[in-house]
Design a protein around this motif. Structure first.
Motif, PDB file in Angstrom:
ATOM      1  N   ASN A  94       0.851  -1.199   0.000  1.00 55.88           N
ATOM      2  CA  ASN A  94       0.000   0.000   0.000  1.00 55.88           C
ATOM      3  C   ASN A  94       0.881   1.241   0.000  1.00 55.88           C
ATOM      4  OD1 ASN A  94      -1.776   2.095   0.367  1.00 55.88           O
ATOM      5  ND2 ASN A  94      -2.875   1.173   2.073  1.00 55.88           N
ATOM      6  N   ALA A  95       1.223   1.699  -1.187  1.00 54.66           N
ATOM      7  CA  ALA A  95       2.111   2.853  -1.311  1.00 54.66           C
ATOM      8  C   ALA A  95       1.437   4.161  -0.929  1.00 54.66           C
ATOM      9  CB  ALA A  95       2.646   2.949  -2.736  1.00 54.66           C
ATOM     10  N   ASP A  96       0.113   4.188  -0.915  1.00 56.31           N
ATOM     11  CA  ASP A  96      -0.606   5.438  -0.654  1.00 56.31           C
ATOM     12  C   ASP A  96      -0.357   5.979   0.756  1.00 56.31           C
ATOM     13  OD1 ASP A  96      -1.681   5.304  -3.173  1.00 56.31           O
ATOM     14  OD2 ASP A  96      -3.598   4.462  -2.532  1.00 56.31           O
ATOM     15  N   ALA A  97       0.075   5.116   1.680  1.00 59.53           N
ATOM     16  CA  ALA A  97       0.218   5.520   3.081  1.00 59.53           C
ATOM     17  C   ALA A  97       1.457   6.367   3.335  1.00 59.53           C
ATOM     18  CB  ALA A  97       0.244   4.280   3.986  1.00 59.53           C
ATOM     19  N   PHE A  98       2.382   6.412   2.381  1.00 56.58           N
ATOM     20  CA  PHE A  98       3.695   7.001   2.630  1.00 56.58           C
ATOM     21  C   PHE A  98       4.036   8.070   1.588  1.00 56.58           C
ATOM     22  CE2 PHE A  98       3.591   2.432   3.549  1.00 56.58           C
ATOM     23  CZ  PHE A  98       3.743   2.451   4.922  1.00 56.58           C
ATOM     24  N   SER A  99       4.974   8.944   1.952  1.00 53.95           N
ATOM     25  CA  SER A  99       5.409   9.978   1.004  1.00 53.95           C
ATOM     26  C   SER A  99       6.820   9.762   0.487  1.00 53.95           C
ATOM     27  CB  SER A  99       5.323  11.362   1.659  1.00 53.95           C
ATOM     28  OG  SER A  99       6.198  11.443   2.767  1.00 53.95           O
ATOM     29  N   GLY A 100       7.580   8.870   1.122  1.00 59.03           N
ATOM     30  CA  GLY A 100       8.944   8.620   0.679  1.00 59.03           C
ATOM     31  C   GLY A 100       9.617   7.602   1.568  1.00 59.03           C
ATOM     32  N   TYR A 101      10.813   7.170   1.150  1.00 61.03           N
ATOM     33  CA  TYR A 101      11.483   6.054   1.819  1.00 61.03           C
ATOM     34  C   TYR A 101      12.983   6.309   1.937  1.00 61.03           C
ATOM     35  CZ  TYR A 101       7.113   3.973   0.279  1.00 61.03           C
ATOM     36  OH  TYR A 101       5.783   3.742   0.041  1.00 61.03           O
ATOM     37  N   ILE A 102      13.504   6.201   3.161  1.00 56.14           N
ATOM     38  CA  ILE A 102      14.945   6.182   3.385  1.00 56.14           C
ATOM     39  C   ILE A 102      15.273   4.761   3.833  1.00 56.14           C
ATOM     40  CG2 ILE A 102      16.898   7.156   4.636  1.00 56.14           C
ATOM     41  CD1 ILE A 102      15.225   9.688   5.072  1.00 56.14           C
ATOM     42  N   LEU A 103      15.968   4.027   2.991  1.00 52.86           N
ATOM     43  CA  LEU A 103      16.222   2.597   3.196  1.00 52.86           C
ATOM     44  C   LEU A 103      17.680   2.423   3.618  1.00 52.86           C
ATOM     45  CD1 LEU A 103      14.455   1.501  -0.112  1.00 52.86           C
ATOM     46  CD2 LEU A 103      13.429   1.629   2.187  1.00 52.86           C
ATOM     47  N   VAL A 104      17.871   2.172   4.899  1.00 53.37           N
ATOM     48  CA  VAL A 104      19.219   2.158   5.468  1.00 53.37           C
ATOM     49  C   VAL A 104      19.740   0.723   5.559  1.00 53.37           C
ATOM     50  CG1 VAL A 104      20.676   2.864   7.401  1.00 53.37           C
ATOM     51  CG2 VAL A 104      18.677   4.256   6.762  1.00 53.37           C
ATOM     52  N   ASP A 105      20.672   0.387   4.687  1.00 55.25           N
ATOM     53  CA  ASP A 105      21.394  -0.885   4.694  1.00 55.25           C
ATOM     54  C   ASP A 105      20.480  -2.107   4.849  1.00 55.25           C
ATOM     55  OD1 ASP A 105      24.174  -1.179   4.168  1.00 55.25           O
ATOM     56  OD2 ASP A 105      24.464  -2.134   6.100  1.00 55.25           O
ATOM     57  N   PRO A 106      19.496  -2.263   3.962  1.00 59.48           N
ATOM     58  CA  PRO A 106      18.603  -3.421   4.068  1.00 59.48           C
ATOM     59  C   PRO A 106      19.337  -4.711   3.719  1.00 59.48           C
ATOM     60  CG  PRO A 106      18.182  -2.244   2.028  1.00 59.48           C
ATOM     61  CD  PRO A 106      19.149  -1.411   2.809  1.00 59.48           C
ATOM     62  N   PRO A 107      19.145  -5.790   4.476  1.00 62.05           N
ATOM     63  CA  PRO A 107      19.718  -7.071   4.071  1.00 62.05           C
ATOM     64  C   PRO A 107      19.259  -7.438   2.659  1.00 62.05           C
ATOM     65  CG  PRO A 107      18.970  -7.201   6.334  1.00 62.05           C
ATOM     66  CD  PRO A 107      18.490  -5.876   5.793  1.00 62.05           C
ATOM     67  N   THR A 108      20.218  -7.740   1.796  1.00 63.33           N
ATOM     68  CA  THR A 108      19.907  -8.080   0.410  1.00 63.33           C
ATOM     69  C   THR A 108      19.940  -9.593   0.196  1.00 63.33           C
ATOM     70  OG1 THR A 108      22.238  -7.655  -0.097  1.00 63.33           O
ATOM     71  CG2 THR A 108      20.669  -5.886  -0.551  1.00 63.33           C
ATOM     72  N   SER A 109      19.922 -10.330   1.291  1.00 64.71           N
ATOM     73  CA  SER A 109      19.800 -11.778   1.220  1.00 64.71           C
ATOM     74  C   SER A 109      18.378 -12.137   0.799  1.00 64.71           C
ATOM     75  CB  SER A 109      20.121 -12.396   2.587  1.00 64.71           C
ATOM     76  OG  SER A 109      19.432 -11.695   3.610  1.00 64.71           O
ATOM     77  N   GLY A 110      18.179 -13.390   0.462  1.00 63.70           N
ATOM     78  CA  GLY A 110      16.867 -13.849   0.045  1.00 63.70           C
ATOM     79  C   GLY A 110      16.980 -15.171  -0.674  1.00 63.70           C
ATOM     80  N   PRO A 111      15.885 -15.645  -1.234  1.00 62.50           N
ATOM     81  CA  PRO A 111      15.917 -16.952  -1.908  1.00 62.50           C
ATOM     82  C   PRO A 111      16.981 -17.008  -3.004  1.00 62.50           C
ATOM     83  CG  PRO A 111      13.653 -16.163  -1.657  1.00 62.50           C
ATOM     84  CD  PRO A 111      14.547 -15.025  -1.256  1.00 62.50           C
ATOM     85  N   ASN A 112      17.810 -18.055  -2.940  1.00 61.96           N
ATOM     86  CA  ASN A 112      18.869 -18.276  -3.939  1.00 61.96           C
ATOM     87  C   ASN A 112      19.895 -17.149  -3.971  1.00 61.96           C
ATOM     88  OD1 ASN A 112      17.599 -20.722  -4.896  1.00 61.96           O
ATOM     89  ND2 ASN A 112      16.109 -19.412  -5.951  1.00 61.96           N
ATOM     90  N   ARG A 113      20.044 -16.461  -2.841  1.00 64.35           N
ATOM     91  CA  ARG A 113      21.041 -15.405  -2.721  1.00 64.35           C
ATOM     92  C   ARG A 113      22.012 -15.729  -1.587  1.00 64.35           C
ATOM     93  NH1 ARG A 113      19.846 -10.660  -5.350  1.00 64.35           N
ATOM     94  NH2 ARG A 113      17.855 -10.676  -6.479  1.00 64.35           N
ATOM     95  N   ARG A 114      23.091 -14.970  -1.531  1.00 61.52           N
ATOM     96  CA  ARG A 114      24.058 -15.193  -0.456  1.00 61.52           C
ATOM     97  C   ARG A 114      23.400 -14.937   0.890  1.00 61.52           C
ATOM     98  NH1 ARG A 114      26.203 -10.134   1.165  1.00 61.52           N
ATOM     99  NH2 ARG A 114      25.578  -8.438  -0.239  1.00 61.52           N
TER     100      ARG A 114
END
Length: 260
Positions: free
Chosen positions: A110-130
């Motif tokens: 639901n993008a309507d709830a927010f006006s912007g995003y500061i994404l600080v060092d999110p883990p980039t792990s996930g399926p089939n990733r390191r």
């Protein structure tokens, strides 16, 4: 002015701490990482409040928010962020680590709830990733130690670069982190795919990278740029994953002018 408060959102009690900004300042919802109760971000929020009206969340299962037998998945945390944002005035979300992943997923739901995003060092792990660089015992063992009662000096073995004040605060509050909530979130770093959500971000967004860590490495930066070229990228050189703990001024320099 600093004030803690509770609200009922997404079916549970949510606790936040407000660090009031200047009159008319844009609202900011700050979502901490996996084992960071809201109060531990106080020294950062006090500075952010020079420009933003900051509301720091105790993520479910942490701090003074509701805990126990709850849904601790990424989707549940994202829905919390949406429900809280809907009680605010379209806030900017600043998410650190797990909190950044939460913000990415919340935008997709639901993008309507927010006006912007500061994404600080999110883990980039996930399926089939390191794998995520930190290992589970660092979290699980320290929570068990804190639940039994520990000192700041005991906590130094886990956070050797932190100040005495930061260690004391973590020693005091880590026991409020529900072991099961942390385990589910940690496992989710490896099973939840946030990369499929990144192209859905169309509002102003900035990725803040810890230059002294490997949570977001050069390949990750390039992939994110391909997935969503509109996401601005800034690096705090030399800082570890807990960027403000290592370089508060560098962190503030990377976020205070958002959106540029």
């Amino acid at each position: 002015m600093t004030q803690g408060y509770n609200l009922h959102a997404n079916g549970i009690r949510q606790h936040l701490i407000r660090y009031a900004g200047p009159e008319g300042a844009p609202e900011m919802l700050l979502i901490p990482g996996i084992t960071s109760p809201a109060i531990t971000w106080g020294f950062v929020a006090e500075r952010l409040a020079e420009r933003f009206d900051v509301h720091v969340l105790d993520v479910r299962g942490r701090g003074l928010s509701q805990s126990g037998d709850l849904d601790y998945t990424l989707d549940a945390m994202a829905d919390d962020a949406i429900a809280i944002a809907q009680t605010m005035n379209s806030p900017i979300v600043l998410g650190h680590s797990m909190g950044a992943r939460t913000a990415i997923r919340a935008n997709a739901r639901n993008a309507d709830a927010f006006s912007g995003y500061i994404l600080v060092d999110p883990p980039t792990s996930g399926p089939n990733r390191r794998a995520y660089p930190s290992k589970w015992p660092w979290y699980g063992d320290s929570i068990v130690m804190a639940a039994k009662g520990c000192s700041a000096e005991d906590m130094r073995a886990y956070c050797p670069t932190w100040t005495d004040e930061q260690l004391a605060l973590r020693a005091e509050w880590l026991h409020t982190c529900h072991w099961g909530a942390i385990r589910i979130a940690f496992d989710g770093f490896h099973t939840d795919d946030i990369h499929t959500d990144l192209p859905a971000i169309t509002k102003p967004a900035r990725l803040v990278i810890a230059g002294g860590a490997t949570v977001v490495d050069a390949d990750d930066q390039a992939e994110i740029a391909r997935l969503n070229p509109a996401i601005e990228q800034r690096t705090v050189a030399g800082a570890g994953h807990m960027i403000p703990w290592d370089d508060l001024e560098g962190f503030l320099g990377a976020v205070m002018d958002f959106p540029a």
